[in-house]
Scaffold this motif. Structure first.
Motif, PDB file in Angstrom:
ATOM      1  N   PHE A   1       3.734   7.189   3.278  1.00 27.12           N
ATOM      2  CA  PHE A   1       4.034   5.716   3.872  1.00 27.12           C
ATOM      3  C   PHE A   1       3.879   4.714   3.036  1.00 27.12           C
ATOM      4  O   PHE A   1       2.703   4.741   2.574  1.00 27.12           O
ATOM      5  CB  PHE A   1       3.283   5.522   4.991  1.00 27.12           C
ATOM      6  CG  PHE A   1       3.545   6.553   6.345  1.00 27.12           C
ATOM      7  CD1 PHE A   1       2.922   7.681   6.654  1.00 27.12           C
ATOM      8  CD2 PHE A   1       4.788   6.181   7.091  1.00 27.12           C
ATOM      9  CE1 PHE A   1       3.445   8.463   7.685  1.00 27.12           C
ATOM     10  CE2 PHE A   1       5.236   7.001   8.207  1.00 27.12           C
ATOM     11  CZ  PHE A   1       4.526   8.376   8.308  1.00 27.12           C
TER      12      PHE A   1
ATOM     13  N   GLY B   1      -5.992  -8.752   8.339  1.00 28.27           N
ATOM     14  CA  GLY B   1      -5.038  -8.586   9.325  1.00 28.27           C
ATOM     15  C   GLY B   1      -4.281  -7.248   9.261  1.00 28.27           C
ATOM     16  O   GLY B   1      -4.628  -6.400   8.622  1.00 28.27           O
ATOM     17  N   GLU B   2      -3.403  -7.101  10.119  1.00 25.37           N
ATOM     18  CA  GLU B   2      -2.580  -5.825  10.111  1.00 25.37           C
ATOM     19  C   GLU B   2      -1.474  -5.514   9.193  1.00 25.37           C
ATOM     20  O   GLU B   2      -1.120  -6.641   8.489  1.00 25.37           O
ATOM     21  CB  GLU B   2      -1.782  -5.859  11.792  1.00 25.37           C
ATOM     22  CG  GLU B   2      -0.602  -6.796  11.674  1.00 25.37           C
ATOM     23  CD  GLU B   2      -0.945  -8.216  12.129  1.00 25.37           C
ATOM     24  OE1 GLU B   2      -2.196  -8.566  12.354  1.00 25.37           O
ATOM     25  OE2 GLU B   2      -0.123  -8.903  12.851  1.00 25.37           O
ATOM     26  N   GLN B   3      -1.178  -4.096   8.980  1.00 24.53           N
ATOM     27  CA  GLN B   3      -0.366  -3.888   7.879  1.00 24.53           C
ATOM     28  C   GLN B   3       0.914  -3.295   8.562  1.00 24.53           C
ATOM     29  O   GLN B   3       0.777  -2.858   9.850  1.00 24.53           O
ATOM     30  CB  GLN B   3      -1.054  -2.842   7.260  1.00 24.53           C
ATOM     31  CG  GLN B   3      -2.480  -3.244   6.377  1.00 24.53           C
ATOM     32  CD  GLN B   3      -2.820  -2.106   5.385  1.00 24.53           C
ATOM     33  OE1 GLN B   3      -2.373  -0.884   5.312  1.00 24.53           O
ATOM     34  NE2 GLN B   3      -4.170  -2.429   5.201  1.00 24.53           N
ATOM     35  N   TYR B   4       2.030  -3.906   8.048  1.00 25.65           N
ATOM     36  CA  TYR B   4       3.151  -3.216   8.582  1.00 25.65           C
ATOM     37  C   TYR B   4       3.624  -1.962   7.521  1.00 25.65           C
ATOM     38  O   TYR B   4       3.826  -2.090   6.532  1.00 25.65           O
ATOM     39  CB  TYR B   4       4.064  -4.478   8.601  1.00 25.65           C
ATOM     40  CG  TYR B   4       3.818  -5.420   9.337  1.00 25.65           C
ATOM     41  CD1 TYR B   4       2.901  -6.627   8.781  1.00 25.65           C
ATOM     42  CD2 TYR B   4       4.370  -5.542  10.649  1.00 25.65           C
ATOM     43  CE1 TYR B   4       2.682  -7.440   9.790  1.00 25.65           C
ATOM     44  CE2 TYR B   4       4.232  -6.705  11.604  1.00 25.65           C
ATOM     45  CZ  TYR B   4       3.344  -7.555  11.090  1.00 25.65           C
ATOM     46  OH  TYR B   4       2.710  -8.776  11.893  1.00 25.65           O
ATOM     47  N   PHE B   5       4.069  -0.845   8.409  1.00 27.17           N
ATOM     48  CA  PHE B   5       4.320   0.490   7.710  1.00 27.17           C
ATOM     49  C   PHE B   5       5.852   0.504   7.732  1.00 27.17           C
ATOM     50  O   PHE B   5       6.631   0.144   8.598  1.00 27.17           O
ATOM     51  CB  PHE B   5       3.623   1.464   8.480  1.00 27.17           C
ATOM     52  CG  PHE B   5       2.281   1.686   8.253  1.00 27.17           C
ATOM     53  CD1 PHE B   5       1.464   1.033   8.815  1.00 27.17           C
ATOM     54  CD2 PHE B   5       1.731   2.598   7.227  1.00 27.17           C
ATOM     55  CE1 PHE B   5       0.034   0.919   8.527  1.00 27.17           C
ATOM     56  CE2 PHE B   5       0.457   2.831   7.043  1.00 27.17           C
ATOM     57  CZ  PHE B   5      -0.577   1.970   7.683  1.00 27.17           C
ATOM     58  N   GLY B   6       6.221   1.299   6.648  1.00 24.32           N
ATOM     59  CA  GLY B   6       7.729   1.567   6.498  1.00 24.32           C
ATOM     60  C   GLY B   6       7.941   3.015   7.434  1.00 24.32           C
ATOM     61  O   GLY B   6       6.834   3.474   8.007  1.00 24.32           O
ATOM     62  N   PRO B   7       9.015   3.648   7.186  1.00 22.65           N
ATOM     63  CA  PRO B   7       9.226   4.581   8.200  1.00 22.65           C
ATOM     64  C   PRO B   7       8.826   6.072   7.625  1.00 22.65           C
ATOM     65  O   PRO B   7       8.847   7.070   8.263  1.00 22.65           O
ATOM     66  CB  PRO B   7      10.845   4.618   8.262  1.00 22.65           C
ATOM     67  CG  PRO B   7      11.549   4.104   7.005  1.00 22.65           C
ATOM     68  CD  PRO B   7      10.288   3.052   6.754  1.00 22.65           C
TER      69      PRO B   7
ATOM     70  N   ARG C   1       1.031  -6.169   3.843  1.00 19.40           N
ATOM     71  CA  ARG C   1       0.209  -6.839   4.692  1.00 19.40           C
ATOM     72  C   ARG C   1       0.179  -8.390   3.767  1.00 19.40           C
ATOM     73  O   ARG C   1       0.181  -8.664   2.641  1.00 19.40           O
ATOM     74  CB  ARG C   1      -1.255  -6.704   4.734  1.00 19.40           C
ATOM     75  CG  ARG C   1      -2.123  -7.486   5.436  1.00 19.40           C
ATOM     76  CD  ARG C   1      -3.585  -6.827   5.900  1.00 19.40           C
ATOM     77  NE  ARG C   1      -4.164  -6.814   4.618  1.00 19.40           N
ATOM     78  CZ  ARG C   1      -5.793  -6.589   4.539  1.00 19.40           C
ATOM     79  NH1 ARG C   1      -6.212  -6.245   5.566  1.00 19.40           N
ATOM     80  NH2 ARG C   1      -6.369  -6.736   3.524  1.00 19.40           N
TER      81      ARG C   1
ATOM     82  N   TYR D   1       0.881  -1.040   0.132  1.00 16.82           N
ATOM     83  CA  TYR D   1       0.154   0.130   0.035  1.00 16.82           C
ATOM     84  C   TYR D   1       0.891   1.316   0.060  1.00 16.82           C
ATOM     85  O   TYR D   1       2.013   1.368   0.407  1.00 16.82           O
ATOM     86  CB  TYR D   1      -0.801  -0.352   1.171  1.00 16.82           C
ATOM     87  CG  TYR D   1      -1.677  -1.277   1.423  1.00 16.82           C
ATOM     88  CD1 TYR D   1      -1.146  -2.229   2.172  1.00 16.82           C
ATOM     89  CD2 TYR D   1      -3.094  -1.198   0.941  1.00 16.82           C
ATOM     90  CE1 TYR D   1      -1.785  -3.263   2.352  1.00 16.82           C
ATOM     91  CE2 TYR D   1      -3.822  -2.469   1.369  1.00 16.82           C
ATOM     92  CZ  TYR D   1      -3.261  -3.340   1.875  1.00 16.82           C
ATOM     93  OH  TYR D   1      -4.104  -4.742   2.184  1.00 16.82           O
TER      94      TYR D   1
END
Lengths: 112, 115
Positions: free
Chosen positions: A90, A99-105, A94, A33
């Motif tokens: 960002f 479920g949860e999404q993992y984000f970049g910095p 996923r 995303y």
């Protein structure tokens, strides 16, 4: 061992330029995303790709074009940058459709 | 058209006490909810989630409560620690996973935990 990485972290450019932001995830996720966090701090989804296929395309100016060369990468290209494009962008990923999404910095883009 | 709202821009709590962060939503089609924590200059980090078939989910010091009739969820942090100081976002996903993960976020609440 960063799970979701973005480059560059900061990007300062002038109006009218074209720029790209890169995103890579090493989690083996199928879906990626792009989100934009504007000056009011809202996080809003822009695009999503699942296995290199575009599945979400929000109302975003067509100056923004995502590209997914493979399922581990999702890049964002922006043409003819405008002042209003200044924001933090960002990338996230996923595993499946829930479920949860993992984000970049994040990438802080400043257009002058 | 803000479908997920966090009406408290900030919350200040003493270390060791409970922090309660609130979130309201308007779209009854939301059925999966998440809380994220965000430190400055970093991306949001997933904390805890809850499905609409439950009214409570716990993970260590974090508990999320869901009141579907009121369209309200809350995040409880007990005991609060100074390291919990961050911006907390709630997010919602549509029923059945057909949204492909199109999360709708609230505007965030800044939590400050004082030693």
């Amino acid at each position: 061992d960063t799970a979701v990485s973005q480059t560059p972290k900061y990007l300062v450019t002038q109006m009218g330029n074209d720029k790209s932001i890169k995103c890579e995830q090493n989690l083996g996720h199928d879906t990626m995303y792009w989100y934009k966090q504007d000056s009011k701090k809202f996080l809003k989804i822009m695009f999503s790709y699942n296995n290199k296929e575009l599945i979400i395309n929000e109302t975003v100016p067509n100056r923004f074009s995502p590209k997914s060369p493979d399922k581990a990468h999702l890049n964002l290209h922006i043409n003819s940058l405008e002042l209003g494009d200044s924001a933090v962008y960002f990338c996230a990923s996923r595993r499946a459709y829930r479920g949860e999404q993992y984000f970049g910095p994040g990438t802080r883009l400043t257009v002058t | 058209d803000q479908q997920v709202k966090q009406n408290s821009p900030s919350l200040s709590v003493q270390e060791g006490r409970i922090s309660i962060l609130n979130c309201d939503y308007t779209n009854s089609m939301f059925d999966y909810f998440l809380w994220y924590k965000k430190y400055p200059a970093e991306g949001p980090t997933f904390l805890i989630s809850i499905s609409s078939i439950k009214d409570k989910n716990e993970d260590g010091r974090f508990t999320v409560f869901l009141n579907k009739s009121a369209k309200h969820l809350s995040l409880h942090i007990v005991p609060s620690q100074p390291g919990d100081s961050a911006v907390y976002f709630c997010a919602a996903d549509l029923a059945g996973g057909t949204s492909y993960g199109k999360l709708t976020f609230g505007q965030g609440t800044i939590l400050t935990v004082h030693p």
